[in-house]
Design a protein around this motif. Structure first.
Motif: not given
Ligand code: SF4
Length: 302
Positions: A65, A183, A270
Motif C-alpha cells: 500500500c 479500508c 485495515c
Molecule cells: S487504511 Fe490501510 S489499506 Fe487503506 S490506504 Fe491506509 S494503509 Fe492503505
C-alpha cells in the motif's frame, strides 16, 4: 557502532521491509477465506483486487500500500540483555534507512507546523512500546500503522452500568461510523478497562495477535466471535461496497478498571494488516518469526 546496535538496526530494517511488502500468513488466509465466502459481487471484486495487489507486491518486492504508515515498535527485552540503552537509537536509524532503502513514504509530520521530517522519525516517532521480561533475548515487532484506519480508531468512557450490552453497542456503532474509511475488511483491536490511555494502548497492541490465535480466555474468545458477527451484520463489506466481510477478526485485551470508569477503545486495522517480528538471541542469532527470509530482498543482513 556497538555490535548490538548494528544487529538491531539491520534486523529492524529487514522487519520493516518484510512488513510493508508481505502480509503475515494468517491475514492472507483470512482474506482468501473472505474471498471464497463473500456473497456480494462488489465485495468479491474488491477482495479479488486486494488479493491480486498482495500477490503483485510480493512478486515485485514493493510495498503493498502506498501508505506505509507511522512506524510503531513493540520491544520485549530480557532483563539480562546487554546494551539496552542502544536499542532506541538503532530503531531510529533503522527507520531512517528503511525510508530510503525500501522506500517508505515519509509520514512523520510536525502537528503544528505541518513540516514533514522526510525520514519517518520525529518527536516520539517511531513510537517504541517496551516490555521487560526475564532472560537475555530481544524480541522486536514492527507495526507500520496506516492513517485511514487510525483516523477512525476511537475511545469511549462508558458508564459501568452499561455492561457488555454497552460495550457491544459502542463497538458496532464505531464500525458503522467508520464505514469504508478504514479500508475494510478490518481487524478490530478492543481494549477494555485500565484508563483512557491504557485501553487505547491495549486495543492497538491487540491487533498484533494473529487471527488464527484464539483469546486464551474462553469468555473473551466467545465475546470476540459475537462482536465479529455483529460487525459483519452491518453489511458494510469489503472497501465499504457491501458484503458479508466488514471485519476479519476481533481481538480483545483488558485491564482492571476503576469502579466508576469503563473505558472501551477500538483500534481499527485495515486489510493491510502489516506486522513483522524477530528475536535476537544473546549469542547474536536472529530468528524471524513471521516471515521467511528471502535473499532477493536487497542486502539482508543479520
Ligand atoms: S487504511 Fe490501510 S489499506 Fe487503506 S490506504 Fe491506509 S494503509 Fe492503505
Amino acid at each position: 557502532m556497538l555490535e548490538i546496535e548494528r544487529v538491531v538496526e539491520d534486523v529492524a530494517v529487514n522487519l520493516l521491509r518484510f512488513a510493508v511488502i508481505e502480509l503475515p500468513k494468517d491475514v492472507k488466509e483470512a482474506l482468501q477465506y473472505a474471498y471464497r465466502e463473500e456473497e456480494s459481487k462488489a465485495g468479491r471484486t474488491q477482495l479479488r483486487a486486494i488479493l491480486d495487489n498482495i500477490e503483485l507486491a510480493e512478486k515485485m518486492r514493493v510495498p503493498l500500500c502506498q501508505d506505509t504508515g507511522v512506524i510503531n515498535f513493540y520491544v520485549r527485552v530480557g532483563a539480562q540483555a546487554k546494551h539496552l540503552d542502544e536499542i532506541e537509537k538503532a530503531l531510529q536509524n533503522a527507520t531512517k534507512r528503511a525510508t530510503k532503502e525500501i522506500p517508505l513514504r515519509p509520514n512523520a509530520v510536525d502537528p503544528f507546523t505541518q513540516k514533514n521530517t522526510q525520514d519517518n522519525t520525529g518527536r516520539f516517532i517511531p513510537f517504541i512500546n517496551w516490555e521487560i521480561l526475564s532472560g537475555d533475548g530481544i524480541e522486536i515487532t514492527v507495526l507500520p500503522k496506516g492513517g485511514g484506519s487510525e483516523n477512525v480508531s476511537t475511545l469511549g468512557m462508558l458508564v459501568p452500568g452499561e455492561g457488555l450490552a454497552g460495550l457491544k453497542k459502542f463497538v458496532v456503532d464505531a464500525v458503522i461510523k467508520a464505514g469504508s474509511m478504514p479500508c475494510p475488511p478490518t481487524i478490530l483491536g478492543i481494549g477494555v478497562g485500565g484508563g483512557a490511555d491504557i485501553a487505547m494502548k491495549l486495543a492497538k497492541a491487540a491487533i498484533l495477535r494473529p487471527l488464527n490465535q484464539p483469546n486464551l480466555n474462553p469468555d473473551l474468545a466467545r465475546l470476540e466471535k459475537v462482536l465479529c458477527e455483529a460487525a459483519n451484520m452491518t453489511g458494510i463489506g469489503p472497501m465499504g461496497l457491501g458484503g458479508r466481510f466488514t471485519v476479519l477478526g476481533v481481538n480483545i485485551d483488558y485491564a482492571h478498571r476503576h469502579p466508576a470508569s469503563y473505558p472501551v477503545a477500538v483500534a481499527f486495522q485495515c486489510w493491510a494488516a502489516r506486522r513483522a517480528t524477530a528475536c535476537i538471541l544473546s549469542n547474536g542469532t536472529v530468528e524471524y518469526l513471521t516471515h521467511k527470509v528471502r535473499r532477493d530482498d536487497g542486502d539482508l543482513q543479520a
